[in-house]
Write an enzyme that holds these catalytic residues in place. Structure first.
Site, PDB file in Angstrom:
ATOM      1  N   LYS A  65      12.001   3.773   2.283  1.00  0.00           N
ATOM      2  CA  LYS A  65      12.186   4.826   1.507  1.00  0.00           C
ATOM      3  C   LYS A  65      12.643   6.183   2.264  1.00  0.00           C
ATOM      4  O   LYS A  65      13.781   6.611   1.828  1.00  0.00           O
ATOM      5  CB  LYS A  65      10.734   5.266   0.829  1.00  0.00           C
ATOM      6  N   GLN A 109       1.752   6.480  -1.392  1.00  0.00           N
ATOM      7  CA  GLN A 109       2.005   5.014  -1.068  1.00  0.00           C
ATOM      8  C   GLN A 109       0.714   4.269  -1.503  1.00  0.00           C
ATOM      9  O   GLN A 109      -0.372   4.644  -0.983  1.00  0.00           O
ATOM     10  CB  GLN A 109       2.273   4.693   0.299  1.00  0.00           C
ATOM     11  N   ASP A 132       7.168   8.589  -9.571  1.00  0.00           N
ATOM     12  CA  ASP A 132       6.894   7.193  -9.692  1.00  0.00           C
ATOM     13  C   ASP A 132       6.639   6.904 -11.126  1.00  0.00           C
ATOM     14  O   ASP A 132       6.356   5.701 -11.630  1.00  0.00           O
ATOM     15  CB  ASP A 132       5.353   6.826  -9.127  1.00  0.00           C
TER      16      ASP A 132
END
Ligand code: NAP
Length: 295
Positions: A65, A109, A132
């Protein structure tokens, strides 16, 4: 006169392989351009990732990322916290990022170390920075048909379909798997584009009868070779979301690729199909959130 039986030779046409790497590269170039334009107008899009503990797979995802942000000209910050970090400490970091004007997207995460309440922790992310698209507000907007942030992996699948010239409208779409991260939002996005959607799960009976009806079949189960050739309609588009380790230790999806590609019209490989699209969607959401912050 003896009859001579002639065996008809059935010509098989191999499926078109949907190249997620190439599509993702082109998408990321577009994102980089948008990020550059935003930067020139005074806003540098920024993404923050919180990683707790030292799970090696998570560390690799986070590095990917970071690299993707760098390549797209997006500012990124990684907050590394120890395995024994408390819920309060993680939430305090989230609150600080909520208030940080340099950050437009916040990602925790997953999975978090055992004992931490994922739902409680994630609920502290400001909805406008929920890149997300996991929060109830973003899930709700999607199910009302007016999404803001799009869920990353399903949005990546929609891009693969669009870039491959596959029109969803009126098609029989079957999604196998109903997780909050993939299956359910995938079904919502297909429905939004007027697909006729069926969702299968572990309690579904006669699953092959259902998957064989699909013009577009998306599988997100997490079991190697779950979708076999006899479960696929000739010419169907088969999207493999699964990421598994096969018996040979190699990465593989949920679809028996070698045999299904002889039947399907389109198919995504693993690796190199859906995988690269997930981070691409994340970058897109970060830029979108930065744009929204201008309003
Ligand atoms: P998950 O939360 O474990 O959900 C799996 C789903 O599969 C569940 O809905 C489950 O049904 C269903 N299922 C399990 N066994 C089944 C069976 N025998 N028949 C029909 N359905 C069955 O997994 P996930 O997070 O959605 O992820 C699925 C796969 O996608 C994994 O391999 C994961 O690594 C991969 N993934 C890839 C990406 C990417 O970027 N490419 C992103 C996310 C996930 P129940 O609900 O009834 O239990």
């Amino acid at each position: 006169m003896a009859m001579v039986k002639i065996k008809a030779k059935v010509k098989t046409k191999m499926a078109k392989i949907i190249d997620g790497k190439a599509i993702s590269k082109a998408e990321r170039e577009k994102i980089a351009k948008e990020a550059e334009e935003l930067k020139n107008s005074g806003i540098l899009p920024g993404l923050a990732v919180i990683i707790v503990g030292d799970d090696p797979a998570s560390a690799v995802y986070v590095r990917n990322k970071e690299r993707a942000c760098e390549e797209a000209g997006i500012y990124s910050e990684v907050i590394r916290m120890p395995e024994n970090a408390s819920e309060e400490e993680i939430i305090a970091n989230i609150e600080a990022l909520n208030a940080n004007g340099k950050i437009h997207g916040i990602l925790v995460q997953l999975p978090l170390p055992k004992g931490l309440d994922e739902t409680k922790i994630l609920s502290h992310i400001k909805a406008s920075k929920d890149v997300d698209a996991f929060l109830p507000e973003n899930v709700g907007l999607l199910s009302l048909g007016r999404p803001d942030m799009l869920p990353c992996t399903p949005a990546g699948v929609m891009t693969l379909l669009a870039e491959s010239g596959i029109d969803v409208c009126g098609k029989e779409c079957v999604v196998v798997g109903r997780s909050n991260i993939v299956g359910k939002p995938m079904a919502m996005l297909l429905l939004l584009q007027n697909g006729t959607v069926t969702v299968c799960h572990s309690k579904t009976k006669n699953i092959a009868d259902i998957t064989r009806r699909a013009d577009i079949l998306v599988c997100a189960v997490g079991k190697p070779k779950f979708i076999t050739a006899d479960m696929v309609k000739s010419g169907a588009c088969v999207i493999d979301v699964g990421i598994n380790r096969g018996d040979d230790g190699k990465l593989c999806g949920d679809v028996d690729f070698e045999n299904v590609k002889e039947i399907a019209g389109y198919i995504t490989p693993v690796p190199g199909g859906v995988g690269p699209m997930t981070i691409t969607s994340l970058l897109k959401n970060t830029v979108k959130s930065a744009k929204n912050s201008q309003k």
